[in-house]
Write a protein that holds these residues in place. Structure first.
Motif, PDB file in Angstrom:
ATOM      1  N   LYS A  32      42.788  33.261  34.855  1.00 53.87           N
ATOM      2  CA  LYS A  32      41.897  33.155  35.939  1.00 53.87           C
ATOM      3  C   LYS A  32      42.237  32.500  37.406  1.00 53.87           C
ATOM      4  O   LYS A  32      41.560  32.719  38.486  1.00 53.87           O
ATOM      5  CB  LYS A  32      40.879  32.255  35.485  1.00 53.87           C
ATOM      6  CG  LYS A  32      39.979  32.958  34.344  1.00 53.87           C
ATOM      7  CD  LYS A  32      38.810  32.183  33.593  1.00 53.87           C
ATOM      8  CE  LYS A  32      38.372  32.740  32.457  1.00 53.87           C
ATOM      9  NZ  LYS A  32      37.060  33.421  32.548  1.00 53.87           N
ATOM     10  N   GLU A  33      43.266  31.801  37.154  1.00 53.53           N
ATOM     11  CA  GLU A  33      43.831  30.936  38.455  1.00 53.53           C
ATOM     12  C   GLU A  33      45.186  31.101  38.526  1.00 53.53           C
ATOM     13  O   GLU A  33      45.955  29.823  38.328  1.00 53.53           O
ATOM     14  CB  GLU A  33      43.314  29.457  38.679  1.00 53.53           C
ATOM     15  CG  GLU A  33      41.884  29.572  38.870  1.00 53.53           C
ATOM     16  CD  GLU A  33      41.214  28.226  39.513  1.00 53.53           C
ATOM     17  OE1 GLU A  33      41.843  27.758  40.217  1.00 53.53           O
ATOM     18  OE2 GLU A  33      40.069  27.830  39.063  1.00 53.53           O
ATOM     19  N   SER A  87      38.439  41.367  46.419  1.00 55.50           N
ATOM     20  CA  SER A  87      38.474  40.141  46.866  1.00 55.50           C
ATOM     21  C   SER A  87      38.219  40.203  48.691  1.00 55.50           C
ATOM     22  O   SER A  87      39.012  40.759  49.238  1.00 55.50           O
ATOM     23  CB  SER A  87      39.974  39.614  46.826  1.00 55.50           C
ATOM     24  OG  SER A  87      40.031  38.438  47.216  1.00 55.50           O
ATOM     25  N   ARG A 103      35.195  36.176  37.681  1.00 53.80           N
ATOM     26  CA  ARG A 103      35.511  35.889  38.883  1.00 53.80           C
ATOM     27  C   ARG A 103      36.914  35.070  38.398  1.00 53.80           C
ATOM     28  O   ARG A 103      37.239  34.563  37.421  1.00 53.80           O
ATOM     29  CB  ARG A 103      34.836  34.804  39.686  1.00 53.80           C
ATOM     30  CG  ARG A 103      33.570  35.931  39.904  1.00 53.80           C
ATOM     31  CD  ARG A 103      32.472  34.975  40.619  1.00 53.80           C
ATOM     32  NE  ARG A 103      31.537  35.526  41.596  1.00 53.80           N
ATOM     33  CZ  ARG A 103      31.628  36.285  42.663  1.00 53.80           C
ATOM     34  NH1 ARG A 103      32.658  36.046  43.316  1.00 53.80           N
ATOM     35  NH2 ARG A 103      30.602  36.740  42.986  1.00 53.80           N
ATOM     36  N   PHE A 147      40.362  33.128  40.910  1.00 56.59           N
ATOM     37  CA  PHE A 147      41.035  32.733  42.174  1.00 56.59           C
ATOM     38  C   PHE A 147      42.559  32.713  42.204  1.00 56.59           C
ATOM     39  O   PHE A 147      43.302  32.523  41.138  1.00 56.59           O
ATOM     40  CB  PHE A 147      40.843  31.010  42.442  1.00 56.59           C
ATOM     41  CG  PHE A 147      39.427  31.006  42.729  1.00 56.59           C
ATOM     42  CD1 PHE A 147      38.712  30.842  44.038  1.00 56.59           C
ATOM     43  CD2 PHE A 147      38.495  30.735  41.616  1.00 56.59           C
ATOM     44  CE1 PHE A 147      37.361  30.866  44.118  1.00 56.59           C
ATOM     45  CE2 PHE A 147      37.043  30.473  41.662  1.00 56.59           C
ATOM     46  CZ  PHE A 147      36.666  30.399  43.062  1.00 56.59           C
ATOM     47  N   TYR A 197      37.130  39.174  42.024  1.00 56.75           N
ATOM     48  CA  TYR A 197      35.993  39.198  41.069  1.00 56.75           C
ATOM     49  C   TYR A 197      36.091  40.997  40.987  1.00 56.75           C
ATOM     50  O   TYR A 197      36.775  41.789  41.504  1.00 56.75           O
ATOM     51  CB  TYR A 197      34.766  38.855  41.485  1.00 56.75           C
ATOM     52  CG  TYR A 197      34.210  39.411  42.984  1.00 56.75           C
ATOM     53  CD1 TYR A 197      33.387  40.520  43.050  1.00 56.75           C
ATOM     54  CD2 TYR A 197      34.530  38.724  44.277  1.00 56.75           C
ATOM     55  CE1 TYR A 197      32.959  41.036  44.133  1.00 56.75           C
ATOM     56  CE2 TYR A 197      34.116  39.448  45.304  1.00 56.75           C
ATOM     57  CZ  TYR A 197      33.260  40.539  45.319  1.00 56.75           C
ATOM     58  OH  TYR A 197      32.926  40.951  46.527  1.00 56.75           O
ATOM     59  N   ARG A 240      43.044  29.031  48.607  1.00 59.33           N
ATOM     60  CA  ARG A 240      42.438  29.488  47.197  1.00 59.33           C
ATOM     61  C   ARG A 240      41.688  30.757  47.717  1.00 59.33           C
ATOM     62  O   ARG A 240      40.561  30.483  48.231  1.00 59.33           O
ATOM     63  CB  ARG A 240      41.721  28.401  46.639  1.00 59.33           C
ATOM     64  CG  ARG A 240      41.244  28.646  45.399  1.00 59.33           C
ATOM     65  CD  ARG A 240      40.692  27.234  44.759  1.00 59.33           C
ATOM     66  NE  ARG A 240      40.420  27.388  43.343  1.00 59.33           N
ATOM     67  CZ  ARG A 240      39.232  27.242  43.205  1.00 59.33           C
ATOM     68  NH1 ARG A 240      38.041  26.662  43.652  1.00 59.33           N
ATOM     69  NH2 ARG A 240      39.146  27.459  41.709  1.00 59.33           N
ATOM     70  N   TYR A 241      42.395  31.778  47.017  1.00 60.83           N
ATOM     71  CA  TYR A 241      41.605  33.216  47.432  1.00 60.83           C
ATOM     72  C   TYR A 241      40.690  33.760  46.175  1.00 60.83           C
ATOM     73  O   TYR A 241      41.265  33.953  45.014  1.00 60.83           O
ATOM     74  CB  TYR A 241      42.544  34.109  47.702  1.00 60.83           C
ATOM     75  CG  TYR A 241      43.429  33.735  49.035  1.00 60.83           C
ATOM     76  CD1 TYR A 241      42.927  33.907  50.235  1.00 60.83           C
ATOM     77  CD2 TYR A 241      44.237  32.559  48.778  1.00 60.83           C
ATOM     78  CE1 TYR A 241      43.701  33.815  51.454  1.00 60.83           C
ATOM     79  CE2 TYR A 241      45.109  32.217  50.181  1.00 60.83           C
ATOM     80  CZ  TYR A 241      44.728  32.800  51.365  1.00 60.83           C
ATOM     81  OH  TYR A 241      45.235  32.577  52.532  1.00 60.83           O
ATOM     82  N   GLU A 242      39.497  34.206  46.240  1.00 63.86           N
ATOM     83  CA  GLU A 242      38.716  34.300  45.395  1.00 63.86           C
ATOM     84  C   GLU A 242      38.798  35.978  44.941  1.00 63.86           C
ATOM     85  O   GLU A 242      38.929  36.527  46.013  1.00 63.86           O
ATOM     86  CB  GLU A 242      37.255  34.182  45.496  1.00 63.86           C
ATOM     87  CG  GLU A 242      36.272  34.507  44.468  1.00 63.86           C
ATOM     88  CD  GLU A 242      34.937  33.977  44.593  1.00 63.86           C
ATOM     89  OE1 GLU A 242      34.321  33.806  43.736  1.00 63.86           O
ATOM     90  OE2 GLU A 242      34.686  34.011  45.831  1.00 63.86           O
TER      91      GLU A 242
END
Length: 110
Positions: free
Chosen positions: A40-41, A66, A104, A106, A96, A92-94
């Motif tokens: 997820k990150e 994104s 979602r 990042f 989804y 921090r770039y989201e």
């Protein structure tokens, strides 16, 4: 003698391939399954181009999107897509799934 040349030549080609790969952009692999991304990150270094490999393991298509990375790509069911992203500054770039906005994550750029 020919056999030795073939072995040495093969070893040299492998070494060159490893150097080319090491000089290439960073790559992360995101898996989409059961309506969620994993990891997820992920974290990647700043100021380097990035390759994102998205593997859709679900039976339905998904759209990797994104706004902050300025990319979107529909990934068919049970397939994968490769996305190339420009070098990014720290942040921090989201991202989804546009077809399921609850999914979602990042990308942490450091």
């Amino acid at each position: 003698m020919v056999r030795k040349l073939m072995v040495v030549g093969s070893a040299g080609m492998l070494l060159m391939a490893a150097q080319v790969h090491a000089a290439g952009p960073n790559e992360i692999c995101l898996t989409y399954a059961n309506g969620q991304f994993e990891p997820k990150e992920p974290t990647v270094p700043a100021d380097s181009p990035l390759t994102i490999r998205v593997k859709n393991m679900d039976a339905k298509a998904m759209e990797f999107e994104s706004e902050t990375l300025k990319i979107e790509k529909v990934v068919a069911a049970n397939s994968e897509a490769v996305l190339n992203v420009r070098a990014m500054k720290s942040g921090r770039y989201e991202f989804y799934n546009d077809f399921n906005e609850k999914a979602r994550g990042f990308i942490n750029v450091q």
